[in-house]
Every structure is written in structure tokens, then in C-alpha cells.
Design a protein around this motif. Structure first.
Motif: not given
Length: 297
Positions: A172-178, A197-204, A220-222, A240-251
Motif C-alpha cells: 500500500i502506498s499512502v502518498v502526499g500528492t493527489p 495491482d495493489h493500493l494507492l491512497i491519498s488524503q490530499v 501534506f507529506f508529514p 533517518a536524519g534528525d530532521t527527517s519527515g519519518t520522525l513525524t511517523q515515529a511520533r
């Protein structure tokens, strides 16, 4: 263009819900000055039963819906679905997000959301080791019948999606674009494979995204990371680095009561401080893959 929507599973709806009207109303709410995921969530929190159409005149909703259809069609999206809070098949687990979304767009097989899902995320500028680790993790998740969820970004995300597809698994891909856009552009083919073949999701929101400057659209990405966490049982951070958007997901994962796994190589870096901080808050330090499998049960 088809829109699939099941009515509420708990019995017949009091009135039929029009997916087209709801998506038009959702888009209209996003065109209001200062609209954010937080302001929309706050508004809906005041009325637990409200639908987007309760806040928007029917004519305006219809006008916005027609504009969205035209934009998506022009972008080559001829079939998509929506999931609306209070209508069937909207995943209850999404309400665990701090600012839950009322409507999601998707392409592909929605029922994949009902499988056991784990997110694999990390740096866009991933190291060669990071790419290999992401691919290996994706293969191991597929072998244990988990769906691999990621965000279609460069680096770790792309490696996770490709690893799952190559192994014959689900992703599943959750994208930060429409739905009709792709970022980065070089992932357009991969996005199309996932949508088919799978699933693409957007809330944008399509119209807001088209009307505002690219630097504002980056926000929209974080937010999609928060949804990605809510959809899954746990998140694995590869690097991930200290400023990575990945840390939004960790929190978000910790806030939502999801498992958070951090690979040991992150702790061995001297240039970042976040791994120890998240471990102190309950994240699992992954020294061997068994640390993941035993925590997931």
C-alpha cells in the motif's frame, strides 16, 4: 469513472450517502481560508455524526466535485474510489490519528487495508545499506503474510515497495500528492503499478493542491505519515536524519499506540540523537529481525 461505496455495515443508512457530493463538499471545506487537517478535524469533532455535506451548500459541493473529476480525468485517472467516515469500509483505526481525516481517495484494491499491515519508512537520501535493508525487510514481511506500507518517496520507501512487489506480496502506498500527481516524478511507473495491482491512497485535496504554491503543498507529506501509521500495526524505521519527515511517523505511532521499531544501525550513528529519545518513549530497538516478529506476535 466509477466510485465504489458500501453503506454502513451496521444496518441501512438513514439517508443514502452520495460519494460525489461528499467529495465535493470535502474539497470545498479545504478551499476555505486557513483550512488544515487540524481545523477540519476540530470542526468534525464538534458533531460526531457530521458529513462534509452538512457544512457546504449542495450547489458548491457539486461544482467542486465536477472540477475534481475534470482534473483527475485530465491527469489520466479514470477510475478511483473514496472512503468516507460514517460510510462503510472506512477503517475505524484511522480515527486514532490526532487529526483524523473524513475522506480518502484511492485506486486499487481497498480490501488490502483489512490485512495485517506494517510500514517500512526512512530517508529519501538513503545509503546503499539502507536500500538493501528496506528491500530485505519487505521480503521478510511478505514471507510472513504482512502487507508492506510506505509513502512512495525516493530512497527507503521506493525500496520497500519494490521489494514487496518483487517477492509477490501486497503493498500500500499512502502518498502526499493527489491521485493525479506523482512525487518524485521518477516514481510515476511504480505509482501506476501500485494503483493497478495493489493500493494507492491519498488524503490530499485535489483543488487546494492545484491552487496553492508548491512550498505549501510540502505540508501534506508529514500528514500522510500520520495516516500511514494509523493504517498499520507498526512502523519500522530503516534510517533517518534528525530532521527527517519519518520522525513525524515515529511520533504518530507512539501517540496512536502502534509499535515503533528502529533498526540498530540508527543507534550506531553518532550524528543523530532521535533513536535513543524514541527508545526511551517505548520504541523497540531491532538488533535481530526476531525483535520485530516477537513484538508483532
Amino acid at each position: 469513472m466509477s466510485m465504489r461505496l458500501a453503506l454502513n455495515d451496521s444496518g441501512p443508512a438513514l439517508a443514502p450517502i452520495s460519494p460525489r457530493r461528499e467529495l465535493g463538499a470535502y474539497e470545498a471545506l479545504w478551499l476555505e481560508k486557513g483550512a488544515t487537517f487540524k481545523t477540519l478535524a476540530d470542526r468534525f469533532a464538534l458533531d460526531a455524526e457530521a458529513l462534509p455535506s452538512d457544512f457546504v451548500p449542495a450547489q458548491l459541493a457539486e461544482q467542486c466535485a465536477a472540477e475534481v473529476m475534470a482534473k483527475l480525468k485530465k491527469a489520466g485517472v479514470h477510475q478511483f474510489g473514496v472512503r468516507i467516515h460514517h460510510a462503510g469500509d472506512y477503517p475505524a483505526k484511522l480515527r486514532d490519528a490526532r487529526h483524523p481525516v473524513e475522506l480518502l481517495y484511492y485506486r486499487g484494491a481497498w480490501e488490502i487495508t483489512e490485512t495485517r499491515c506494517v510500514a517500512v519508512v526512512g530517508s529519501r537520501e538513503a545509503s546503499p545499506d539502507g536500500i538493501r535493508r528496506a528491500e530485505r525487510l519487505a521480503r521478510e514481511l511478505v514471507d510472513r503474510d504482512f502487507t508492506v506500507v510506505s509513502g512512495l518517496a525516493k530512497g527507503v520507501d521506493s525500496a520497500a515497495h519494490r521489494g514487496a512487489i518483487a517477492r509477490g506480496g501486497r503493498t500500500i502506498s499512502v502518498v502526499g500528492t493527489p491521485l493525479g500527481s506523482c512525487y518524485p516524478k521518477e516514481n510515476a511507473d511504480l505509482q501506476e503499478v501500485i494503483a493497478r495491482d495493489h493500493l494507492l491512497i491519498s488524503q490530499v485535496p485535489v483543488l487546494r493542491y492545484a491552487k496553492q504554491a508548491p512550498q505549501h503543498n510540502r505540508l501534506f507529506f508529514p500528514e500522510r505519515n500520520v495516516t500511514m501509521s494509523a493504517l498499520t500495526e507498526g512502523t519500522i524505521i530503516v534510517e533517518a536524519g534528525d530532521t527527517s519527515g519519518t520522525l513525524t511517523q515515529a511520533r504518530a505511532a507512539l501517540h496512536q499506540g502502534r509499535k515503533l521499531f528502529i533498526l540498530d544501525n540508527c543507534f550506531q550513528r553518532t550524528d543523530i540523537t532521535w533513536p535513543a529519545r524514541f527508545e526511551a518513549e517505548g520504541a523497540v530497538r531491532v538488533k535481530t529481525p526476531d525483535d520485530i516478529w516477537s513484538a508483532l506476535g
